[in-house]
Design a protein around this motif. Structure first.
Motif, PDB file in Angstrom:
ATOM      1  N   ASP A 192      -4.072   8.016 -17.936  1.00 20.07           N
ATOM      2  CA  ASP A 192      -3.453   8.774 -16.863  1.00 20.07           C
ATOM      3  C   ASP A 192      -2.005   8.338 -16.679  1.00 20.07           C
ATOM      4  O   ASP A 192      -1.712   7.512 -15.824  1.00 20.07           O
ATOM      5  CB  ASP A 192      -4.274   8.578 -15.587  1.00 20.07           C
ATOM      6  N   GLY A 193      -1.120   8.844 -17.528  1.00 17.96           N
ATOM      7  CA  GLY A 193       0.302   8.612 -17.338  1.00 17.96           C
ATOM      8  C   GLY A 193       0.790   7.294 -17.901  1.00 17.96           C
ATOM      9  O   GLY A 193       1.278   7.217 -19.018  1.00 17.96           O
ATOM     10  N   VAL A 194       0.670   6.238 -17.106  1.00 17.15           N
ATOM     11  CA  VAL A 194       1.138   4.934 -17.561  1.00 17.15           C
ATOM     12  C   VAL A 194       0.327   3.826 -16.895  1.00 17.15           C
ATOM     13  O   VAL A 194       0.091   3.850 -15.691  1.00 17.15           O
ATOM     14  CB  VAL A 194       2.656   4.754 -17.306  1.00 17.15           C
ATOM     15  N   PHE A 195      -0.128   2.915 -17.723  1.00 15.41           N
ATOM     16  CA  PHE A 195      -0.777   1.695 -17.256  1.00 15.41           C
ATOM     17  C   PHE A 195       0.108   0.534 -17.718  1.00 15.41           C
ATOM     18  O   PHE A 195       0.638   0.551 -18.836  1.00 15.41           O
ATOM     19  CB  PHE A 195      -2.165   1.520 -17.869  1.00 15.41           C
ATOM     20  N   ILE A 196       0.240  -0.461 -16.884  1.00 22.13           N
ATOM     21  CA  ILE A 196       1.067  -1.625 -17.229  1.00 22.13           C
ATOM     22  C   ILE A 196       0.226  -2.889 -17.041  1.00 22.13           C
ATOM     23  O   ILE A 196      -0.448  -3.034 -16.022  1.00 22.13           O
ATOM     24  CB  ILE A 196       2.318  -1.727 -16.328  1.00 22.13           C
ATOM     25  N   THR A 197       0.260  -3.771 -18.017  1.00 22.85           N
ATOM     26  CA  THR A 197      -0.347  -5.090 -17.840  1.00 22.85           C
ATOM     27  C   THR A 197       0.757  -6.131 -17.965  1.00 22.85           C
ATOM     28  O   THR A 197       1.424  -6.208 -18.991  1.00 22.85           O
ATOM     29  CB  THR A 197      -1.445  -5.344 -18.890  1.00 22.85           C
ATOM     30  N   THR A 198       0.971  -6.878 -16.889  1.00 23.11           N
ATOM     31  CA  THR A 198       1.987  -7.934 -16.934  1.00 23.11           C
ATOM     32  C   THR A 198       1.300  -9.292 -16.913  1.00 23.11           C
ATOM     33  O   THR A 198       0.311  -9.489 -16.216  1.00 23.11           O
ATOM     34  CB  THR A 198       2.964  -7.847 -15.744  1.00 23.11           C
ATOM     35  N   THR A 199       1.835 -10.198 -17.706  1.00 18.69           N
ATOM     36  CA  THR A 199       1.349 -11.573 -17.718  1.00 18.69           C
ATOM     37  C   THR A 199       2.509 -12.465 -17.294  1.00 18.69           C
ATOM     38  O   THR A 199       3.638 -12.255 -17.715  1.00 18.69           O
ATOM     39  CB  THR A 199       0.847 -11.951 -19.116  1.00 18.69           C
ATOM     40  N   GLY A 200       2.210 -13.417 -16.441  1.00 16.75           N
ATOM     41  CA  GLY A 200       3.257 -14.284 -15.926  1.00 16.75           C
ATOM     42  C   GLY A 200       3.032 -15.734 -16.315  1.00 16.75           C
ATOM     43  O   GLY A 200       1.889 -16.187 -16.392  1.00 16.75           O
ATOM     44  N   VAL A 201       4.125 -16.425 -16.576  1.00 16.13           N
ATOM     45  CA  VAL A 201       4.080 -17.859 -16.856  1.00 16.13           C
ATOM     46  C   VAL A 201       5.026 -18.555 -15.890  1.00 16.13           C
ATOM     47  O   VAL A 201       6.134 -18.073 -15.636  1.00 16.13           O
ATOM     48  CB  VAL A 201       4.472 -18.159 -18.322  1.00 16.13           C
ATOM     49  N   GLY A 202       4.573 -19.647 -15.332  1.00 17.95           N
ATOM     50  CA  GLY A 202       5.400 -20.424 -14.421  1.00 17.95           C
ATOM     51  C   GLY A 202       5.082 -21.895 -14.561  1.00 17.95           C
ATOM     52  O   GLY A 202       4.179 -22.276 -15.306  1.00 17.95           O
TER      53      GLY A 202
END
Lengths: 347, 347
Positions: free
Chosen positions: B148-158
């Motif tokens: 459905d349009g756009v899916f985003i998966t973000t992964t973060g490192v800190g």
């Protein structure tokens, strides 16, 4: 670890429901009984929203990849094992030791829980075999028709522990040797054959595999490797063109030296595919100074995943950054990257 | 940086095509002209499949989240800014300083390039404001109807740079104070109002925001914080129940002390929602020893994102790990997590 739920999920007949993505009890149960059970990771089992990583000294590397392959199960693998191999390989191509993965799932309402469970177990087995841990994840559920079954995005973290390594796409120099680790096109042809219902005398399996063991042997033998990349989408053609552009060089390869399984060659003719543009999921391209090519080839051939490694050409000066190939018939042609889409949803 | 393409993408009228995910020239152009232009990150611009991270000394933390929210643009944010805030916050909840993000996009064929460009710019602005860099990514395209349009998966490192911090969901102890950083339910109500076409006298905006600045002030003031979590899907109810289960304790909160905007309270009544189960995207729950509660509250209220912070209750001994609330009318009720799905695709 949380206490077990009184009524376990029905893994043989249950389906993914919207509540499995709602942040409540049903989601916790899905995570515990499918992902927790498959991955058996103490960090994951703590239930925090983030994972503490234990990292050795060195340069830290991060990479991410989404997996939308159809069909989800194909000869030689499935979307779960692929999601581990692909991301492990992207980490390894820098010379890093892959250590940790995160996994983000987007699930379609109605997906059989048995399918999800099989995918999670396949991921877990692939991760164990590759020596990496799945330490954190996320689950979203969209309504029926909102996505196609299951999409997975894995992110990998690894560490370059050897200070001598400096492997990057912009380091290829004229004169360098170009090597590949084995036969090309197996993954794409295996998936396309499945889609087209083609049967061959010798079944063609995807080459999907984790290459970090092979890479470890390669960098130990030749720390001076200039560039490495796995020729996935777009195949060898895209990878060589990318490296040529990044490094500002040309490439000259010989068709006779490019390893191809006869069955893959035949299937490509049948399907109208150019094997150089067909994706691989367990192969790599390496570029190294010419004086190290023999040592690198020996190291590759000594590893089970590099037995059919070959030197396929060399880096040349070329203002246009063309990749050229001497054909089997002795002619020459430009190996361009694909303009359009040849193999949709191949990874 | 690669050289510009001779014919730039038509960002006002173009659409995402299958070729934009095929690994060839079209994909490179999409990445360069939309993501490269938005993120302006030198690591991303190198064009390698993985990013080298420069990390300060400390414990490294990793987290991942998928974003499938609909509508993609909502009052107070969009899927791009949300994908940055949500993952930055999950990193920050451990006390870590968020530093790097990866972004995996799954795009539907036919998505207007203008929409994708706006999302990328929104992500980039949110990342800059939060002080994090988007250093690596991936783009997949599925056929029309495949998502459905756009899916985003973000992964973060800190990195947790302060050795004294030990913040985790299993550390709450009876007697500890429970704080929230501000009004609850704004995100869920803003999105649901948009979906239901409700107009209010005072428009309700999502609280979507990066909380790492607030967290930095909090851990500096009270390094002994036991637990922190952002009450996203499932709202405060799910977060308190999770923490109670992880720590093996109960929680007792007072409805009168839970900050709520009057407009949100009214909208919840209209929509039939319990504000305690409505998601937030710019709020946190913190648990600390009682003797530090005043100092923590002061630190929170001194930050723009914590001005309406409040102590809402305390951790208690409870063998059932119940979350109980003293209601406005003086009664008591159990605050359970949601059994079903109340707000699909809210993040």
């Amino acid at each position: 670890m949380r206490r077990p739920f009184p009524h376990p999920l029905n893994l043989s007949r249950g389906m993914v429901e919207m509540s499995h993505g709602a942040g409540g009890r049903a989601m916790i149960q899905l995570i515990d009984e499918i992902f927790g059970a498959a991955f058996q990771d103490p960090t994951l089992a703590r239930g925090d929203d983030q994972a503490l990583l234990s990292l050795p000294a060195g340069r830290v590397v991060m990479t991410t990849d989404g997996y939308v392959i159809t069909p989800r199960v194909f000869p030689g693998g499935d979307i779960g094992s692929l999601a581990v191999h692909g991301t492990v390989n992207d980490v390894a191509m820098s010379g890093a030791v892959p250590l940790y993965l995160s996994a983000g799932f987007i699930l379609e309402e109605g997906l059989p829980l048995a399918d999800l469970d099989a995918i999670a177990r396949s991921m877990a087995a692939a991760a164990r075999a590759a020596g990496v841990s799945v330490v954190t994840g996320d689950t979203k559920v969209v309504e029926r028709g909102g996505c196609d079954g299951v999409f997975i995005t894995t992110t990998g973290v690894g560490v370059i522990t050897d200070d001598r390594l400096d492997i990057a796409g912009d380091r290829a120099r004229p004169g360098d040797a170009i090597l590949v680790s084995g036969t090309l096109g197996d993954h794409g042809v295996a998936v396309m054959s499945q889609r087209e219902n083609l049967a061959f005398e010798t079944p063609i399996l995807s080459d999907s595999a984790a290459l970090n063991g092979l890479v470890a042997d390669m960098v130990a033998a030749v720390p001076g490797i200039r560039a490495m990349r796995d020729p996935t989408r777009g195949g060898l053609a895209a990878t060589l063109n990318e490296l040529a552009h990044q490094s500002g060089v040309g490439m000259a390869i010989r068709e006779a030296d490019v390893p191809l399984k006869p069955a893959v060659r035949g299937a490509c003719e049948l399907l109208g595919l150019d094997p150089l543009t067909v994706p691989n999921e367990g192969k790599l391209v390496a570029i190294c100074p010419p004086e190290h090519a023999d040592a690198l080839l020996r190291a590759m051939r000594s590893h089970p995943l590099g037995q059919e490694a070959a030197v396929i050409g060399r880096v040349v000066e070329n203002a246009e950054h063309f990749v050229q190939m001497e054909t089997l018939l002795g002619g020459r042609r430009i190996v361009d990257w694909l303009a359009g889409e040849q193999l949709p949803r191949i990874c």
